[in-house]
Design an enzyme around this catalytic site. Structure first.
Site, PDB file in Angstrom:
ATOM      1  N   LYS A 235     -14.275   8.641  -5.161  1.00 17.89           N
ATOM      2  CA  LYS A 235     -15.606   8.942  -4.621  1.00 17.89           C
ATOM      3  C   LYS A 235     -16.096  10.300  -5.144  1.00 17.89           C
ATOM      4  O   LYS A 235     -17.261  10.458  -5.515  1.00 17.89           O
ATOM      5  CB  LYS A 235     -15.572   8.982  -3.087  1.00 17.89           C
ATOM      6  CG  LYS A 235     -15.156   7.678  -2.426  1.00 17.89           C
ATOM      7  CD  LYS A 235     -14.852   7.906  -0.927  1.00 17.89           C
ATOM      8  CE  LYS A 235     -14.073   6.739  -0.350  1.00 17.89           C
ATOM      9  NZ  LYS A 235     -13.475   7.080   0.957  1.00 17.89           N
TER      10      LYS A 235
ATOM     11  N   LYS B   4       0.243  14.582   1.968  1.00 17.37           N
ATOM     12  CA  LYS B   4      -1.042  14.927   1.339  1.00 17.37           C
ATOM     13  C   LYS B   4      -1.172  16.443   1.114  1.00 17.37           C
ATOM     14  O   LYS B   4      -2.059  16.904   0.414  1.00 17.37           O
ATOM     15  CB  LYS B   4      -2.206  14.393   2.172  1.00 17.37           C
ATOM     16  CG  LYS B   4      -2.313  12.854   2.150  1.00 17.37           C
ATOM     17  CD  LYS B   4      -3.462  12.376   3.033  1.00 17.37           C
ATOM     18  CE  LYS B   4      -3.573  10.864   3.136  1.00 17.37           C
ATOM     19  NZ  LYS B   4      -4.279  10.249   1.984  1.00 17.37           N
TER      20      LYS B   4
ATOM     21  N   THR C 200      -8.379   6.796  -2.741  1.00 15.06           N
ATOM     22  CA  THR C 200      -9.711   6.324  -3.131  1.00 15.06           C
ATOM     23  C   THR C 200     -10.725   7.441  -2.954  1.00 15.06           C
ATOM     24  O   THR C 200     -11.775   7.431  -3.584  1.00 15.06           O
ATOM     25  CB  THR C 200     -10.157   5.108  -2.295  1.00 15.06           C
ATOM     26  OG1 THR C 200      -9.948   5.405  -0.906  1.00 15.06           O
ATOM     27  CG2 THR C 200      -9.375   3.864  -2.686  1.00 15.06           C
TER      28      THR C 200
ATOM     29  N   HIS D 164       0.792  -1.230   0.000  1.00 22.29           N
ATOM     30  CA  HIS D 164       0.000   0.000   0.000  1.00 22.29           C
ATOM     31  C   HIS D 164       0.818   1.270   0.000  1.00 22.29           C
ATOM     32  O   HIS D 164       0.252   2.360  -0.071  1.00 22.29           O
ATOM     33  CB  HIS D 164      -0.931   0.044   1.218  1.00 22.29           C
ATOM     34  CG  HIS D 164      -2.157  -0.783   1.047  1.00 22.29           C
ATOM     35  ND1 HIS D 164      -3.318  -0.281   0.512  1.00 22.29           N
ATOM     36  CD2 HIS D 164      -2.399  -2.072   1.306  1.00 22.29           C
ATOM     37  CE1 HIS D 164      -4.223  -1.232   0.463  1.00 22.29           C
ATOM     38  NE2 HIS D 164      -3.696  -2.343   0.941  1.00 22.29           N
TER      39      HIS D 164
ATOM     40  N   LYS E  36      -9.473  14.002   4.104  1.00 20.83           N
ATOM     41  CA  LYS E  36      -8.615  12.821   4.123  1.00 20.83           C
ATOM     42  C   LYS E  36      -7.777  12.901   5.391  1.00 20.83           C
ATOM     43  O   LYS E  36      -7.799  13.917   6.078  1.00 20.83           O
ATOM     44  CB  LYS E  36      -7.708  12.789   2.889  1.00 20.83           C
ATOM     45  CG  LYS E  36      -6.989  14.112   2.607  1.00 20.83           C
ATOM     46  CD  LYS E  36      -6.144  14.075   1.348  1.00 20.83           C
ATOM     47  CE  LYS E  36      -6.918  14.101   0.060  1.00 20.83           C
ATOM     48  NZ  LYS E  36      -6.848  12.874  -0.685  1.00 20.83           N
ATOM     49  N   ARG E  37      -7.028  11.858   5.719  1.00 23.26           N
ATOM     50  CA  ARG E  37      -6.156  11.936   6.879  1.00 23.26           C
ATOM     51  C   ARG E  37      -5.179  13.105   6.725  1.00 23.26           C
ATOM     52  O   ARG E  37      -4.816  13.477   5.608  1.00 23.26           O
ATOM     53  CB  ARG E  37      -5.390  10.628   7.063  1.00 23.26           C
ATOM     54  CG  ARG E  37      -6.203   9.557   7.746  1.00 23.26           C
ATOM     55  CD  ARG E  37      -6.721   9.985   9.101  1.00 23.26           C
ATOM     56  NE  ARG E  37      -5.682   9.916  10.094  1.00 23.26           N
ATOM     57  CZ  ARG E  37      -5.536   8.920  10.957  1.00 23.26           C
ATOM     58  NH1 ARG E  37      -6.401   7.922  10.989  1.00 23.26           N
ATOM     59  NH2 ARG E  37      -4.550   8.922  11.826  1.00 23.26           N
TER      60      ARG E  37
END
Ligand SMILES: *Cc1c(COP(=O)(O)O)cnc(C)c1O
Length: 799
Positions: free
Chosen positions: A647, A541, A643, A347, A535-536
């Site tokens: 969405k 990120k 992901t 991952h 998101k986290r």
């Protein structure tokens, strides 16, 4: 009981009275939730038993998906939908004066996961069942899922999550199927039956009790099983030691989910959780298998075991142990069966997330498993030596055990028959860089399976009005076959369809605005562009890039009378790991910025910043259908797939993203006119990392706007002590901006200008939005799971 509205009402009222011993007039919403949940659980029990019997009778290969996390979210609404009884229930409740959605909101999310990895596992279970595939989940029944987040004075505060507080209507405790898991002790070796025998003695035993949850397929009578294991003290434990201490330590194993996302906590309890999961899971699979088979020699023809990331990788030595020590098999045969049973998904390539266990922790806790890992390592190194004689450096790099640690990813690759990445670019990076030597040695094992999301939860359930609008246009075949959403492409030019899609989005935005008002007290402009990053919270990120851009807009609006923007509402949601100091500072920064911007009369009409606390699956289901823009701005090469991006696309938001993870495949699907990309490519980032040559400070000095926003972090611009955001400032200028925020800043600003202009052109924006929906079928997890089934697991539909 769900055959008609009236039948439902009758049963519902009876059930309520039976469960709560009072009349319906005195009911609370929570009681109604439990009543309905219980009814649904009972209703599926028949199909559940039937699915199990069918699996036993037809002797088809089964897959077991082992994952340390399953981020399920709420189950009632999804179960009603998949059973096809949602409308009956909704109508029936309406007659009783109750809104189904109010009842659904009583359910506490099953939050047994951190983020993408756990949510992927949940989407996969839904797709397995909906495709009538014989596939089941195996996980841990944490008493406390991911912490609840509160924002107090702009800071994140963590509260223990309590999802089992009022019981869990979906689970069934299967005490009679409990198994024992052993920790510690010693291994004694003896000789008998012509071979060495290994006895694990003086171990501490923990009882693993399974709780089964039904995983209901979409209108297909398939009900698979998610088996979650709970750790309990063993009842007939020999009298020794401190009983209370033993009880506490035992229960601790399934007490908490570790709140780390893409980061490893090297604590002994975490390793205990991992072995507990695989040992209990495997024992129960083997004993089920032996009910209809005399021996284990064909195990791998009937059972596939998938390990989601390296957390369950001890399944490899544990299966070896069971086959050899418990069933007397020789090494070679056990190895053949084990490697053909197990497959592994990688991952991440982030080094801080790659699991390595010190021998000093591992060996005393799992002495027999350690011996087996040592033997696997020795045999592997010997075969490397045969292939690359004298190449010590290569062997040292590839070894499973080296420099006092066990490398779990290496064990996973050596002990499995398939290794997959989760998006094309991620698999390429694995092959070219992170696992290059393994790819050279085992090219046939490596493959890509681009992630997906279940369109049932993320479109049908989360956005029912969009689903209906789609059905009105192209019928409902896309529900069984989401790639058929592509029939919408011609409608991207249809004015009346555009209008309908627009109205759906506006309604969703209105509903989210209401939720924002309720949660924060802030009124947002429903006509403004909803620009969302949920998101986290992670440095890679790059929520920081988003913030610096908002600060830049704020400055320009103040300083340049001619500067104008498309009105924007920036929406954030993110949990930070409790020990991740930097991430928590970013949360404080977002909230500090929000307070400043939202309260400023000069900007508040065109600029709002919202932080929604406690981001989780149920909140995602409210936010994502209301988004216009989807922020997917990770440093290229760092986000394996993502992901969340899928969405948003499926709900008609346009991606503003880097060429990273599955963003690249979104671009391939929709074409360059229907996505906004910017920034360094993965190759450029990797080249900088390899060769150096990036100097963040130069961007700070040469870009006036960037210079200003960075200084504002520490110069009193925000009403906080000046050291508050020093860590963030230092990460950019002192530590040379590891994630290339400054490097990508200008390119991001320009991309935003293109987004703003495009949003102003209603016709073309709606066209983009419809194309995104139309092309999102590729990202249904049904497609992903069919690929796993065909290319890795070798399983077929059970009916
Ligand atoms: C989908 C999802 C994620 C993953 O989002 P990314 O943007 O891919 O990181 C995380 N948390 C929740 C609650 C989700 O639903």
């Amino acid at each position: 009981m769900f055959s008609s509205k009236d039948a439902f009402k009758k049963h519902f009222l009876e059930k309520y009275e039976m469960m709560f011993g009072k009349s319906f007039e005195e009911s609370t919403l929570s009681e109604l939730y439990h009543t309905l949940g219980q009814m649904v659980r009972e209703y599926v029990s028949h199909a559940w038993i039937e699915t199990n019997e069918r699996n036993r009778a037809n002797q088809k290969k089964q897959v077991y998906y082992f994952s340390i996390e399953f981020l399920l979210g709420r189950l009632l609404g999804n179960n009603l939908l998949n059973l096809g009884i949602r409308d009956v229930v909704e109508e029936g409740l309406k007659d009783l004066g109750v809104h189904l959605t109010d009842v659904e909101e009583q359910e506490v999310d099953a939050g047994l996961g951190n983020g993408g990895l756990g949510r992927l596992a949940a989407c996969f279970l839904d797709s397995l069942a909906s495709l009538s595939l014989p596939g089941h989940g195996v996980g841990i029944r944490y008493k406390h899922g991911l912490f609840d987040q509160k924002i107090i004075d702009g800071y994140q505060v963590e509260l223990p999550e309590q999802w089992l507080r009022n019981g869990n209507v979906w689970e069934i405790r299967k005490e009679s199927q409990s198994v024992e898991v052993k920790f510690g002790g010693e291994v004694q070796v003896s000789y008998g039956n012509g071979r060495l025998m290994f006895h694990h003695v003086n171990a501490e035993t923990v009882t693993a009790v399974p709780y089964d949850m039904p995983i209901i397929g979409y209108k297909n009578n398939t009900v698979n099983t998610l088996r979650l294991w709970s750790a309990e003290p063993t009842q007939f434990r020999p009298e020794k030691g401190d009983v209370m201490k033993y009880k506490r330590e035992t229960e601790a194993i399934s007490e908490f989910l570790y709140p780390d996302d893409s980061h490893i906590e090297g604590k002994i309890l975490r390793l205990k959780q991992q072995y507990f999961l695989v040992s209990a899971g495997l024992k129960s699979i083997v004993s089920t298998y032996l009910k209809s088979n005399d021996h284990l020699r064909n195990f791998h023809h009937k059972v596939a075991i998938h390990v989601n990331d390296t957390h369950p990788v001890l399944a490899i030595p544990e299966l070896m142990r069971i086959l050899m020590d418990e069933y007397g098999m020789g090494w070679d045969e056990a190895w053949e069966i084990t490697t053909n049973t197990i497959s592994y998904t990688n991952h991440t390539t982030l080094s801080e997330a790659l699991e390595k266990w010190p021998i000093s922790i591992f060996k005393p806790l799992l002495p027999r498993i350690y011996m087996i890992v040592e033997e696997i390592n020795e045999r592997f190194c010997r075969s490397l030596w045969n292939r690359y004689p004298g190449d010590w450096k290569r062997i040292e790099e590839m070894a499973i055990i080296a420099h006092g640690v066990i490398k779990m990813a290496h064990l996973a690759i050596v002990g499995s028959h398939s290794v997959n990445g989760v998006a094309k670019i991620h698999t390429d990076i694995l092959k070219k860089r992170e696992m290059k030597l393994f790819y050279e040695y085992y090219p046939e094992k490596f493959n890509n399976k681009t992630n997906g999301i279940t369109h049932r939860r993320w479109l049908l359930k989360a956005n029912p009005n969009l689903a209906k609008t789609i059905c009105d246009a192209i019928g409902d075949k896309w529900i069984a076959n989401p790639q058929k959403l592509a029939s919408l492409v011609p409608f991207a030019k249809d004015d009346s369809f555009k209008q309908k899609i627009y109205e759906v989005k506006q309604n969703n935005k209105r509903a989210l605005a209401k939720r924002i008002k309720q949660m924060t007290g802030i009124v947002v402009d429903e006509q403004s562009m909803f620009d969302v990053q949920v998101k986290r919270l992670h440095a890679y990120k790059r929520q920081l890039l988003n913030i610096l851009h908002i600060m830049y807009l704020y400055n320009r609006l103040h300083e340049d009378a001619k500067f104008s923007i498309t009105p924007r509402t920036f929406i954030f949601g993110a949990k930070a790991s409790p020990g991740y100091y930097y991430a928590k500072k970013i949360i404080k920064l977002i909230n500090t910025l929000a307070a400043k911007v939202n309260g400023d009369p000069k900007t508040r009409d065109v600029l709002k910043v919202i932080f929604l606390e406690n981001y989780r699956v149920s909140l995602a289901e409210e936010i994502i259908p209301a988004a216009d823009v989807s922020e997917q701005i990770s440093t290229a090469s760092k986000e394996a797939s993502g992901t969340g991006n899928m969405k948003f696309m499926m709900n008609g938001a346009i991606t503003l993203g880097t060429l990273d993870g599955a963003n690249i495949e979104i671009l391939e699907e929709v074409g360059p006119n229907n996505i906004f990309t910017f920034g360094l490519t993965a190759d450029q980032v990797l080249a900088y990392q390899k060769n150096g040559g990036y100097r963040a400070i130069e961007y700070y000095h040469h870009d006036k706007d960037l210079n200003q926003v960075i200084d504002q972090l520490i110069n009193g611009f925000f009403p906080v002590p000046t050291h508050e955001f020093e860590t963030i400032y230092d990460s950019l200028l002192v530590q040379n901006d590891e994630y290339f925020v400054l490097k990508d800043f200008r390119s991001y600003v320009r991309a935003h200008e293109r987004v703003g202009a495009a949003y102003g052109d209603w016709d073309s924006w709606m066209e983009k939005s419809i194309i995104n929906i139309a092309k999102s079928g590729h990202f249904s997890s049904d497609r992903t799971i069919q690929e796993y089934a065909d290319e890795i697991w070798g399983i077929t539909r059970s009916v």
